[in-house]
Scaffold this motif. Sequence first.
Motif, mmCIF file in Angstrom:
data_model
loop_
_atom_site.group_PDB
_atom_site.id
_atom_site.type_symbol
_atom_site.label_atom_id
_atom_site.label_comp_id
_atom_site.label_asym_id
_atom_site.label_seq_id
_atom_site.Cartn_x
_atom_site.Cartn_y
_atom_site.Cartn_z
ATOM 1 N N ALA A 23 -39.038 24.428 31.969
ATOM 2 C CA ALA A 23 -38.493 25.251 30.884
ATOM 3 C C ALA A 23 -36.980 25.109 30.912
ATOM 4 O O ALA A 23 -36.289 25.800 31.658
ATOM 5 N N VAL A 24 -36.465 24.174 30.105
ATOM 6 C CA VAL A 24 -35.029 23.916 30.098
ATOM 7 C C VAL A 24 -34.485 24.205 28.695
ATOM 8 O O VAL A 24 -35.147 23.904 27.693
ATOM 9 N N LEU A 25 -33.328 24.838 28.637
ATOM 10 C CA LEU A 25 -32.734 25.196 27.349
ATOM 11 C C LEU A 25 -32.625 23.969 26.452
ATOM 12 O O LEU A 25 -32.152 22.916 26.870
ATOM 13 N N GLY A 75 -26.919 37.636 23.426
ATOM 14 C CA GLY A 75 -28.105 37.708 24.270
ATOM 15 C C GLY A 75 -28.284 36.473 25.132
ATOM 16 O O GLY A 75 -28.728 36.562 26.290
ATOM 17 N N MET A 76 -27.897 35.298 24.602
ATOM 18 C CA MET A 76 -28.063 34.066 25.372
ATOM 19 C C MET A 76 -27.081 34.010 26.529
ATOM 20 O O MET A 76 -27.405 33.512 27.608
ATOM 21 N N ARG A 77 -25.880 34.553 26.301
ATOM 22 C CA ARG A 77 -24.899 34.582 27.392
ATOM 23 C C ARG A 77 -25.412 35.465 28.533
ATOM 24 O O ARG A 77 -25.253 35.147 29.717
ATOM 25 N N ARG A 78 -26.072 36.580 28.172
ATOM 26 C CA ARG A 78 -26.624 37.466 29.206
ATOM 27 C C ARG A 78 -27.793 36.802 29.928
ATOM 28 O O ARG A 78 -27.947 36.962 31.135
ATOM 29 N N VAL A 79 -28.627 36.063 29.187
ATOM 30 C CA VAL A 79 -29.720 35.315 29.825
ATOM 31 C C VAL A 79 -29.156 34.322 30.832
ATOM 32 O O VAL A 79 -29.644 34.196 31.958
ATOM 33 N N ALA A 80 -28.096 33.621 30.423
ATOM 34 C CA ALA A 80 -27.491 32.605 31.287
ATOM 35 C C ALA A 80 -26.970 33.229 32.582
ATOM 36 O O ALA A 80 -27.123 32.657 33.663
ATOM 37 N N LEU A 81 -26.375 34.424 32.478
ATOM 38 C CA LEU A 81 -25.862 35.095 33.668
ATOM 39 C C LEU A 81 -26.993 35.622 34.557
ATOM 40 O O LEU A 81 -26.980 35.452 35.774
ATOM 41 N N THR A 82 -27.987 36.247 33.926
ATOM 42 C CA THR A 82 -29.082 36.862 34.677
ATOM 43 C C THR A 82 -29.931 35.816 35.395
ATOM 44 O O THR A 82 -30.366 36.023 36.530
ATOM 45 N N HIS A 83 -30.172 34.705 34.702
ATOM 46 C CA HIS A 83 -31.095 33.701 35.245
ATOM 47 C C HIS A 83 -30.356 32.404 35.575
ATOM 48 O O HIS A 83 -30.914 31.315 35.434
ATOM 49 N N ASP A 135 -29.450 42.134 24.029
ATOM 50 C CA ASP A 135 -29.046 42.546 25.371
ATOM 51 C C ASP A 135 -29.487 41.545 26.448
ATOM 52 O O ASP A 135 -29.333 41.800 27.639
ATOM 53 N N GLY A 136 -30.054 40.415 26.021
ATOM 54 C CA GLY A 136 -30.447 39.378 26.969
ATOM 55 C C GLY A 136 -31.882 39.479 27.441
ATOM 56 O O GLY A 136 -32.325 38.673 28.267
ATOM 57 N N THR A 137 -32.650 40.442 26.906
ATOM 58 C CA THR A 137 -34.057 40.567 27.297
ATOM 59 C C THR A 137 -34.863 39.416 26.712
ATOM 60 O O THR A 137 -34.789 39.140 25.506
ATOM 61 N N LEU A 138 -35.621 38.744 27.588
ATOM 62 C CA LEU A 138 -36.579 37.742 27.119
ATOM 63 C C LEU A 138 -37.846 38.485 26.714
ATOM 64 O O LEU A 138 -38.470 39.152 27.536
ATOM 65 N N LEU A 139 -38.230 38.409 25.436
ATOM 66 C CA LEU A 139 -39.413 39.129 24.973
ATOM 67 C C LEU A 139 -40.666 38.469 25.532
ATOM 68 O O LEU A 139 -40.908 37.292 25.284
ATOM 69 N N HIS A 140 -41.457 39.231 26.269
ATOM 70 C CA HIS A 140 -42.694 38.691 26.833
ATOM 71 C C HIS A 140 -43.859 38.838 25.854
ATOM 72 O O HIS A 140 -44.706 37.959 25.777
ATOM 73 N N ASP A 141 -43.916 39.967 25.129
ATOM 74 C CA ASP A 141 -45.090 40.261 24.314
ATOM 75 C C ASP A 141 -44.948 39.679 22.910
ATOM 76 O O ASP A 141 -43.855 39.318 22.464
ATOM 77 N N PHE A 142 -46.084 39.600 22.207
ATOM 78 C CA PHE A 142 -46.047 39.246 20.791
ATOM 79 C C PHE A 142 -45.256 40.331 20.053
ATOM 80 O O PHE A 142 -45.305 41.506 20.423
ATOM 81 N N MET A 143 -44.539 39.921 18.996
ATOM 82 C CA MET A 143 -43.783 40.895 18.193
ATOM 83 C C MET A 143 -44.015 40.585 16.719
ATOM 84 O O MET A 143 -43.786 39.459 16.267
ATOM 85 N N ILE A 144 -44.498 41.600 15.996
ATOM 86 C CA ILE A 144 -44.839 41.436 14.585
ATOM 87 C C ILE A 144 -44.222 42.586 13.811
ATOM 88 O O ILE A 144 -44.405 43.752 14.178
ATOM 89 N N GLU A 145 -43.454 42.274 12.757
ATOM 90 C CA GLU A 145 -42.783 43.291 11.938
ATOM 91 C C GLU A 145 -43.267 43.210 10.494
ATOM 92 O O GLU A 145 -43.704 42.145 10.038
#
Length: 403
Positions: free
Chosen positions: A274-276, A301-309, A357-367
Amino acid sequence: MHDSNVYDYCVIGGGIVGLATAHLLLAKNPGARLLLVEKQDRPGAHQTGHNSGVIHSGIYYEPGSLKARMCRRGASWTKEFAAAHGIPYEECGKLLVATDSAEHARMLALYERSVRNDVDVELLDAQELRRREPRIDGVGALFVPATGIIDYARVAAALADEVTAAGGEILLNTEITSITETSDAVTVAGPATSRRARRLVVCGGLQADRLARMAGLRIPLRIIPFRGEYYRLPDSLKGLVSTLIYPIPDPELPFLGVHLSPTIDGELTVGPNAVLGWSREGYRKGSFALRDALEIATFPGMRRVALTHARTGVRELRNSLFKRGYLAECRRYCPELTLDDLLPRTAGIRAQAVLRDGTLLHDFMIESTPRSVHVLNAPSPAATSALPIAEYIVERLESASEH
């Protein structure tokens, strides 16, 4: 009065979720006028046609989540659909292999979750693992007998045939660039077409966020593409394993790790990492699209992902650039593999929704809006769960039309 120029339903996106939705809409509403619009020259051209071909069991997912509810039902529904349409599949089962004490602890936690999700799972010690798969190393494993393999591109093709047989229209090579919703209809338009429908479903996959914003939804996420790079193993290793072999996943990440996957057409593959990715639809290594790259670089959000992971990201990038690192991931549970065994295979691209906020959404999301339903996040196991996701979408449309 019925306007013959207005469709009852329009579906944007010809991946497996869009096709399943179109199929169920026509099954529930015989004679309805339905249009499915797909940007590519064939259905299932993106995530549907670039995955491991696994029918997932539902072992991983948060109890009560959409994924947990839909995956098990989707697995049995997928097998029923395949049997009815002459599509081969095989229940080969899956082994999740722990290679050290830390993974063994995570494995036991995963076993508890599988019990809560009512998934049939067997706990194996190292000796039993070695008896079942003599060429796999580990300190223990979970065996999930219901996991299977299938070709989802063939499932998508059969769904497309169902849609056209029921009177639906499939429009290929057509990109949508504007969506306008009024009180009585939704207009979807592109450079060469403009169509109106009473109800709209958007299953945009890698373009889901852009299509939602195009329709006026205020959404707190971006789709970030993650390349999943695969290798295939040589014919001489086809008998290496009899089941799918998975590592114990990191619960903080939505990716399942590099796994050994027998395919329904007789290959044995290893992957994905899993590479960006710097291009949402660029499957060749090194693909770059300026618009996609700018969105990634400027999204908070991507900047926060990069820092967290950061550590995980660096490892994945290193393993992408240097085959030896990728090999090391596989050799943890299959030590006999060599560099020469990793033969090239087409990559996949996962559409991963990331919040501001950098959260990777795990669940399905439908709006929803009054006249449309948007699938904003449908990563794995969306292919397994496509028919239950479609059923959920149809229910959402029907409940919206009643208000």
